[in-house]
Design a protein around this motif. Structure first.
Motif, mmCIF file in Angstrom:
data_model
loop_
_atom_site.group_PDB
_atom_site.id
_atom_site.type_symbol
_atom_site.label_atom_id
_atom_site.label_comp_id
_atom_site.label_asym_id
_atom_site.label_seq_id
_atom_site.Cartn_x
_atom_site.Cartn_y
_atom_site.Cartn_z
ATOM 1 N N GLN A 6 -3.131 2.683 -16.121
ATOM 2 C CA GLN A 6 -2.790 2.133 -14.817
ATOM 3 C C GLN A 6 -3.586 2.811 -13.718
ATOM 4 O O GLN A 6 -3.328 3.949 -13.356
ATOM 5 N N LEU A 7 -4.514 2.085 -13.131
ATOM 6 C CA LEU A 7 -5.187 2.595 -11.949
ATOM 7 C C LEU A 7 -4.197 2.542 -10.797
ATOM 8 O O LEU A 7 -3.322 1.678 -10.770
ATOM 9 N N PRO A 8 -4.338 3.455 -9.840
ATOM 10 C CA PRO A 8 -3.453 3.361 -8.681
ATOM 11 C C PRO A 8 -3.678 2.025 -8.000
ATOM 12 O O PRO A 8 -4.821 1.604 -7.811
ATOM 13 N N PRO A 9 -2.602 1.337 -7.638
ATOM 14 C CA PRO A 9 -2.745 0.011 -7.031
ATOM 15 C C PRO A 9 -3.397 0.099 -5.660
ATOM 16 O O PRO A 9 -3.304 1.107 -4.978
ATOM 17 N N LYS A 10 -4.064 -0.980 -5.291
ATOM 18 C CA LYS A 10 -4.753 -1.024 -4.001
ATOM 19 C C LYS A 10 -4.426 -2.345 -3.337
ATOM 20 O O LYS A 10 -4.419 -3.384 -3.973
ATOM 21 N N ASP A 11 -4.146 -2.330 -2.061
ATOM 22 C CA ASP A 11 -3.853 -3.554 -1.342
ATOM 23 C C ASP A 11 -4.827 -3.686 -0.178
ATOM 24 O O ASP A 11 -4.926 -2.785 0.652
ATOM 25 N N GLU A 13 -4.890 -5.474 2.550
ATOM 26 C CA GLU A 13 -4.324 -5.443 3.908
ATOM 27 C C GLU A 13 -3.968 -4.026 4.318
ATOM 28 O O GLU A 13 -4.147 -3.613 5.459
ATOM 29 N N LEU A 14 -3.423 -3.294 3.345
ATOM 30 C CA LEU A 14 -3.060 -1.890 3.577
ATOM 31 C C LEU A 14 -4.311 -1.071 3.870
ATOM 32 O O LEU A 14 -4.353 -0.271 4.806
ATOM 33 N N ASP A 15 -5.337 -1.292 3.050
ATOM 34 C CA ASP A 15 -6.575 -0.534 3.201
ATOM 35 C C ASP A 15 -7.225 -0.745 4.559
ATOM 36 O O ASP A 15 -8.004 0.082 5.019
ATOM 37 N N GLN A 21 -5.038 4.732 6.090
ATOM 38 C CA GLN A 21 -6.168 5.563 5.663
ATOM 39 C C GLN A 21 -6.031 6.982 6.201
ATOM 40 O O GLN A 21 -6.379 7.960 5.538
ATOM 41 N N MET A 24 -3.417 8.809 4.065
ATOM 42 C CA MET A 24 -3.903 9.172 2.741
ATOM 43 C C MET A 24 -4.901 10.335 2.813
ATOM 44 O O MET A 24 -4.848 11.260 2.011
ATOM 45 N N ALA A 25 -5.790 10.258 3.798
ATOM 46 C CA ALA A 25 -6.759 11.351 3.963
ATOM 47 C C ALA A 25 -6.035 12.647 4.303
ATOM 48 O O ALA A 25 -6.369 13.728 3.818
ATOM 49 N N ARG A 28 -4.471 14.517 1.312
ATOM 50 C CA ARG A 28 -5.456 15.314 0.586
ATOM 51 C C ARG A 28 -5.763 16.624 1.299
ATOM 52 O O ARG A 28 -5.785 17.694 0.695
#
Lengths: 151, 151
Positions: A6-11, A13-15, A21, A24-25, A28
């Motif tokens: 399972q790759l982490p899901p990506k959306d 519209e969210l991106d 962003q 998420m940055a 990290r």
DNA sequence: TATTGTTATACTCTATAACTATA
DNA sequence: TATAGTTATAGAGTATAACAATA
């Protein structure tokens, strides 16, 4: 049973949301920041407070709170902790109802170390960015949170 | 007594840290985001969870947690709340120990609205940035949190 | 043995509200 | 009246630890 990686899901519209962003940055960078500050038993936000006090010695608690976007009661707890750690002291303020916050000698010594460690902690995460990219990023972020500073 | 207008203090070393600028920009965006989501009684992070479930229907709780950088127990509470709100449902998973998460009809209806509101909430804060600037910012942030995506 | 869900508990950070003292 | 500090209390979000069930 095949494991179906399972790759982490990506959306999409969210991106496209800056706020996402940014978050998420930040996750990290925060992980890295907490790791390098562990020896000091202090969070990145506390280092921010120390730097703001250094930048404007004699600041009172409420002003510190405003600079950090937290309220008086929260600023109070923050300062209590920094005082317990021996990094900050409350001196007589410019009137009888406010304190003047100052770094202690210990605070003056430790703060530059902490900031240096934070800078180091960012380096690996920024490795793919050119120094131009980094400067651009800094400037764009600054223009979001402090629109006046775009001169 | 003259009032001595206190500008918020600024520290050059602090300003040069990406983590600090990220945090400050995020505070601004978060305030705006919470405000527009108030009618939904939901936080920006919850909208993220909904979008990730939509992007990968049937995701299990642990995978959702990993995508959000929170642990299983926290993902559990998050999903409980989304289920209570009628936005998400747990269906039979691909085996007997995992649940398959799906948006409900209500969730499918509300999510696009929420994302549209979030997008609107960012607009005023990005008003000073050209569309090129915004694209650059998005791309730079993405390269920090997801280095693989720089193709 | 490793993974998933679950529960209980605790910690951190922040907010609200109320009170005191001072400006 | 408004501001600064203080205190008590509460809420959100997260973590750890332990356990049951399943792979």
């Amino acid at each position: 049973m095949d494991k179906m990686t399972q790759l982490p899901p990506k959306d999409p519209e969210l991106d496209a949301l800056i706020g996402y962003q940014l978050q998420m940055a930040r996750l990290r960078l925060m992980d890295a920041a907490y790791a390098v500050l562990a020896p000091y038993g202090i969070s990145p936000a506390r280092v921010t407070a120390l730097a703001l006090i250094r930048a404007q010695p004699g600041l009172d608690q409420s002003a510190l709170g405003r600079a950090l976007s937290i309220n008086r009661a929260s600023a109070m707890k923050l300062v209590n902790l920094l005082v317990e750690r021996g990094l900050v002291e409350r001196r007589a303020g410019r009137n009888l109802r406010s304190h003047a916050l100052h770094l202690t000698g210990e605070g003056e010594t430790r703060l530059p170390e902490m900031i240096a460690r934070l800078r180091d902690s960012e380096a690996p995460l920024l490795a793919d960015l050119s120094s131009t990219d980094r400067a651009t990023l800094l400037q764009l972020l600054q223009r979001i949170h402090d629109p006046l500073s775009c001169d």
